[in-house]
Design a protein around this motif. Structure first.
Motif, short mmCIF file in Angstrom:
data_model
loop_
_atom_site.label_atom_id
_atom_site.label_comp_id
_atom_site.label_asym_id
_atom_site.label_seq_id
_atom_site.Cartn_x
_atom_site.Cartn_y
_atom_site.Cartn_z
N THR A 1 0.81 -1.14 0.19
CA THR A 1 0.01 -0.11 0.07
C THR A 1 0.93 1.33 0.03
O THR A 1 1.82 1.25 0.59
N LEU B 1 0.61 7.24 2.66
CA LEU B 1 -0.52 8.00 2.39
C LEU B 1 -0.02 9.44 2.41
O LEU B 1 0.80 10.03 3.10
N THR C 1 0.14 13.23 -0.41
CA THR C 1 0.24 13.74 -1.84
C THR C 1 1.48 13.26 -2.49
O THR C 1 2.54 13.63 -1.82
N SER D 1 -3.02 11.86 -5.17
CA SER D 1 -3.41 11.32 -3.65
C SER D 1 -3.37 10.06 -3.38
O SER D 1 -4.25 9.58 -4.01
N THR E 1 -4.46 6.68 -1.12
CA THR E 1 -5.21 6.43 -0.01
C THR E 1 -4.77 4.98 0.32
O THR E 1 -4.32 4.32 -0.28
N ASN E 2 -5.71 4.50 1.34
CA ASN E 2 -5.81 2.94 1.64
C ASN E 2 -6.33 1.93 0.58
O ASN E 2 -5.98 0.70 0.42
#
Length: 228
Positions: free
Chosen positions: A170, A173, A175, A185, A187-188
């Motif tokens: 992943t 998190l 920008t 951006s 995200t999870n």
């Protein structure tokens, strides 16, 4: 397509392989196996097969990158989601036995962000690869010479400049700013992809939604096994 551009040898047994050697990874009536024969089988295109295509009677190559580690020379399937791969246990590792060699088939690690000159996490692309720097994509594909048997980042070895490979991670998190000045951006719900350096923005480290599928993003299998 020719065999991978390595000065290593084609082998028929995993136990005989040295770093830089390669072997045929094949599906046929006998199941999934590593052998040296391609007769009667169809080579998988270097940009992979559509995700719904059966592997029966297809082959491609795996290259020994390190002790106990074989890496596919191409993505095997494209138009597959990270989520579907994860549900099939091939992100972290699906147990497999080939002959008398037991291990797991899994995805490569690819980092979580960009790396800076001090080896620390950066949210801006400085053209230095991913953070942490000691990820498998950068170690073996981007920068690896496999004991001087391949040229680092050679598309004739890894067929990666026009495709992305799903990585395990992943993204960090926040920008991200690419080297083309684009802000993205993370995200999870995103996962790291590596490759596709032929793009105009040369995004060798990127991310996309784990539930999304594209014909230029796919699964590049790794076989990790215990080598005595």
């Amino acid at each position: 397509m020719p065999v991978p551009a390595t000065t290593g040898q084609l082998r028929s047994n995993i136990a005989d392989m040295e770093i830089g050697d390669y072997i045929v990874w094949r599906y046929d009536s006998s199941g999934e196996q590593f052998i040296d024969g391609t007769l009667g089988a169809i080579e998988i295109p270097v940009n992979g097969l559509v995700g719904t295509t059966s592997l029966n009677n297809y082959y491609w190559y795996a290259i020994k990158a390190d002790k106990g580690l074989l890496i596919s020379d191409r993505i095997r399937h494209h138009t597959v989601t990270w989520d579907s791969m994860n549900s099939n246990k091939i992100i972290e590792g699906l147990p497999k036995t080939f002959g008398n060699v037991s291990g797991v088939v899994r995805s490569l690690s690819g980092g979580v962000g960009f790396v800076d000159n001090d080896g620390k996490l950066s949210m801006k692309d400085l053209g230095l690869g991913a953070f942490p720097a000691d990820n498998e994509w950068d170690r073996y594909i981007k920068k690896g010479s496999l004991n001087e048997k391949v040229k680092p980042n050679d598309d004739n070895v890894w067929h990666h400049l026009n495709t992305f490979s799903w990585a395990k991670e992943t993204p960090a998190l926040g920008t991200w700013v690419t080297n083309a000045g684009t802000s993205l951006s993370a995200t999870n719900a995103m996962r790291i992809v590596r490759g596709y350096e032929s793009r105009s923005d040369n995004r060798g480290v990127a991310f996309t939604g784990s539930a999304l599928s594209q014909n230029y993003i796919g699964f590049r299998p790794v076989f990790e096994y215990r080598e005595v």
